[in-house]
Write an enzyme that holds these catalytic residues in place. Structure first.
Site, PDB file in Angstrom:
ATOM      1  N   ARG A 148       0.857  -1.192   0.000  1.00  0.00           N
ATOM      2  CA  ARG A 148       0.000   0.000   0.000  1.00  0.00           C
ATOM      3  C   ARG A 148       0.892   1.239   0.000  1.00  0.00           C
ATOM      4  NH1 ARG A 148      -3.244  -0.225   5.073  1.00  0.00           N
ATOM      5  NH2 ARG A 148      -4.478  -1.733   3.910  1.00  0.00           N
ATOM      6  N   ARG A 156      -0.919   6.743   9.694  1.00  0.00           N
ATOM      7  CA  ARG A 156      -1.019   6.217   8.333  1.00  0.00           C
ATOM      8  C   ARG A 156      -1.325   7.332   7.332  1.00  0.00           C
ATOM      9  NH1 ARG A 156      -3.668   0.175   8.864  1.00  0.00           N
ATOM     10  NH2 ARG A 156      -2.280  -0.598  10.493  1.00  0.00           N
ATOM     11  N   LYS A 197      -2.696   1.424  15.205  1.00  0.00           N
ATOM     12  CA  LYS A 197      -2.719   2.308  14.043  1.00  0.00           C
ATOM     13  C   LYS A 197      -3.367   3.639  14.386  1.00  0.00           C
ATOM     14  CE  LYS A 197      -6.925   0.057  12.345  1.00  0.00           C
ATOM     15  NZ  LYS A 197      -7.489  -0.806  11.287  1.00  0.00           N
ATOM     16  N   LYS A 215      -5.079   7.288  12.461  1.00  0.00           N
ATOM     17  CA  LYS A 215      -5.585   7.827  11.197  1.00  0.00           C
ATOM     18  C   LYS A 215      -6.011   9.286  11.354  1.00  0.00           C
ATOM     19  CE  LYS A 215      -7.187   3.296   9.640  1.00  0.00           C
ATOM     20  NZ  LYS A 215      -8.337   2.476   9.173  1.00  0.00           N
ATOM     21  N   CYS A 271     -14.892  -3.294   1.519  1.00  0.00           N
ATOM     22  CA  CYS A 271     -13.500  -3.635   1.803  1.00  0.00           C
ATOM     23  C   CYS A 271     -13.063  -4.787   0.907  1.00  0.00           C
ATOM     24  CB  CYS A 271     -13.332  -4.005   3.277  1.00  0.00           C
ATOM     25  SG  CYS A 271     -14.118  -5.564   3.731  1.00  0.00           S
ATOM     26  N   CYS A 282      -7.868 -11.179   2.591  1.00  0.00           N
ATOM     27  CA  CYS A 282      -7.832 -10.671   3.967  1.00  0.00           C
ATOM     28  C   CYS A 282      -7.984 -11.823   4.952  1.00  0.00           C
ATOM     29  CB  CYS A 282      -8.931  -9.647   4.197  1.00  0.00           C
ATOM     30  SG  CYS A 282      -8.973  -9.037   5.904  1.00  0.00           S
ATOM     31  N   CYS A 293     -15.926  -8.341   7.760  1.00  0.00           N
ATOM     32  CA  CYS A 293     -15.766  -8.614   9.180  1.00  0.00           C
ATOM     33  C   CYS A 293     -16.103  -7.329   9.920  1.00  0.00           C
ATOM     34  CB  CYS A 293     -14.340  -9.089   9.488  1.00  0.00           C
ATOM     35  SG  CYS A 293     -13.115  -7.771   9.564  1.00  0.00           S
ATOM     36  N   CYS A 315     -13.191  -1.556   7.724  1.00  0.00           N
ATOM     37  CA  CYS A 315     -12.350  -0.961   6.681  1.00  0.00           C
ATOM     38  C   CYS A 315     -13.170  -0.288   5.582  1.00  0.00           C
ATOM     39  CB  CYS A 315     -11.428  -2.019   6.084  1.00  0.00           C
ATOM     40  SG  CYS A 315     -10.244  -2.706   7.259  1.00  0.00           S
TER      41      CYS A 315
END
Length: 547
Positions: A74, A143, A207, A209, A423, A429, A468, A472
């Site tokens: 990515r 990110r 993470k 954002k 997603c 995934c 899930c 995302c």
């Protein structure tokens, strides 16, 4: 928090020697397509995930073969803008390595799937040559910084958009391991040069954002981010930002301690210096107070809720040496991308290419490659997984229109499909419980006749799907959200608003496709008959079922 309760990944980070670990050695291991176990965690900080083809797991297991490992890369593209030359480089790299598919993400960048381990170094070198990198695109760091994507939203768009790159640069890890491992194999012997006062040696607990919204558009879903900046504009002048903290959508099925949370607006900052200080210190508080025992409780939203918003803000103002002002008024009136041709203040043209769920189709890919070679536009990724072709001169517009016709580019889709998002999910995934990217277009095709039946074809109802509960595809912010609970089974979520300022809730759990279509048929009928004047489907659902 006592050190003996740290999660295993915390130890891996601290002992990683600046995110190096044994990655160099892992790349030389020819007995597996994977990297070593600890390196699976570290490689994320270099913008990569280890994946395998879940469609082929059983077949390979029966043959006593290892999983079919590959890697996803990515890119880090703050604000989502690249040049035509850079797009062409990405195109050529994707043709040479991986599956050939280009995937636009919900965070305004692009990723390649299916790369084999021995291809990683050459792939990254190709990106570096094009002045692109994947540093901190994944992992427990800040990110890709996202920003509203269409210049037409404001005459001072570029001034605000430039913050994305400045914030990203400020929050990059200081380690040079990315270049050492992937580019030239030249070791950095003086590690003091890598001293990192922000991330230290343990980085963030999870993470992080950041999003910048430029009203009236909330195309970035600003409240889904750890930090959301809302540009406040008066008389075509940027007077500062409202600052929101603590957004995050990820949950875990069956774990009531996990939850989606919208960011809380804590105040207003009226100058760049203070804004940058505040952003930086939010990260230092999360670094120092975030949960490093349980990664499911490690996002900033849990830190804020544990500390309390008032206590968090007091600590933030103390660290930054800045006093927040009262939030300023703003209004969001749109979230979808502005479709088709649009002209900006400087008379340049912008064309939004609809890319369903971010998967660039073969004819689109060929069209974009031809266009890139002409150097007529830049390329702007949107948080709705579309692509804006920008800064096209009036005298060049006809050439782009000619290519659109030549490559049979779809220019008209239903409001529902235009407002859809999914997603990646299966087959790559590892967390996916159900399909998303591959299935949502099929489901939308089955829902569209219901819209025709109830005379709702032009209604831009947002519909999003995740395989899930990790969020995302930002399904928790949709008017109709689907969250995978198992193979061919989804929770139906309703009540989110059209502009991304209210979370939806579970309406019906664990539905099959047939049950989903039956429920939507009933819901659309009630919406058509019972909605108030100008009431959106999300507002109607919220009023009817959750108030």
């Amino acid at each position: 928090m006592s050190q003996d309760k740290l999660s295993p990944i915390e130890s891996i980070k601290q002992k990683s020697d600046g995110l190096r670990g044994t990655l160099s050695q892992s790349l030389q291991d020819n007995y597996t397509g994977n990297v070593r176990p600890d390196d699976e965690a570290l490689i994320k900080f270099h913008g990569m995930y280890v994946q395998d083809d879940r469609d082929r797991r059983q077949e390979r297991a029966e043959k006593k073969l290892d999983k079919l490992y590959s890697f996803m890369i990515r890119l880090r593209i703050p604000g989502g803008v690249i040049t035509a030359k850079q797009w062409q480089a990405i195109h050529e790299i994707s043709e040479q390595y991986g599956t050939g598919v280009l995937k636009i993400t919900t965070r305004q960048t692009i990723q390649l799937h299916g790369l084999l381990k021995h291809q990683l170094s050459d792939t990254i070198k190709g990106f570096i040559t094009a002045k692109l990198d994947a540093i901190a695109a994944c992992g427990d760091v800040n990110r890709n910084v996202i920003c509203s994507s269409h210049p037409q939203v404001s005459p001072i768009f570029e001034q605000i958009h430039n913050y994305a790159d400045r914030i990203s640069t400020m929050l990059l890890p200081k380690t040079q391991s990315y270049y050492e491992i992937w580019i030239d194999d030249q070791k950095v012997y003086d590690r003091s040069l890598e001293s990192d006062p922000l991330y230290e040696d343990n980085y963030l607990p999870r993470k992080f954002k950041i999003a910048i919204a430029i009203p009236p558009t909330n195309d970035v879903d600003v409240f889904a981010n750890d930090i959301g900046l809302i540009a406040i504009i008066e008389n075509e002048q940027l007077i500062g930002f409202n600052i929101a903290i603590g957004g995050g959508l990820s949950t875990t099925h069956g774990n009531e301690k996990t939850y989606s949370r919208l960011a809380t607006v804590i105040g207003f900052s009226d100058n760049e210096q203070d804004t940058m200080k505040l952003i930086y210190e939010v990260l230092t508080i999360q670094r120092d107070y975030g949960n490093r025992s349980d990664r499911k409780q490690a996002r900033l939203k849990y830190t804020i809720d544990q500390m309390g918003v008032d206590n968090f803000v007091a600590e933030l103002e103390k660290r930054a040496g800045v006093r927040l002002q009262a939030p300023r008024a703003y209004t969001f009136t749109e979230r979808n991308d502005r479709k088709g041709w649009q002209q900006a203040e400087d008379d340049s043209w912008y064309y939004t290419l609809f890319v369903e769920n971010g998967v660039v189709q073969p004819n689109q890919k060929e069209f974009l490659s031809h266009l890139a070679k002409l150097r007529l536009s830049d390329f702007r990724f949107t948080c709705n997984q579309n692509l804006i072709l920008g800064e096209i001169a009036t005298e060049d517009k006809w050439m782009v229109e000619k290519l659109i016709k030549q490559f049979t580019i779809e220019t008209t889709v239903s409001g529902l499909r235009e407002s859809s998002m999914a997603c990646v999910a299966m087959p790559t995934c590892p967390l996916a419980l159900a399909e998303a990217q591959r299935y949502l277009p099929v489901l939308v095709s089955k829902v569209e006749p219901l819209l025709v039946k109830h005379d709702l074809t032009n209604d831009q109802i947002s519909i999003r799907m995740t395989g899930c509960p990790n969020g995302c595809g930002r399904s928790y912010l949709a008017e109709i959200g689907f969250v995978g609970t198992g193979p061919e089974q989804y929770n139906l979520m309703l009540g989110g608003d059209r502009y991304g300022t209210r979370l939806n809730k579970v309406y019906k759990a664990k539905l099959s496709e047939q049950e989903i279509l039956e429920q939507l048929d009933i819901l659309f009928d009630r919406y058509k008959k019972e909605a108030l004047d100008s009431e959106t489907f999300g507002d109607f659902s919220h009023r009817k079922f959750f108030t």
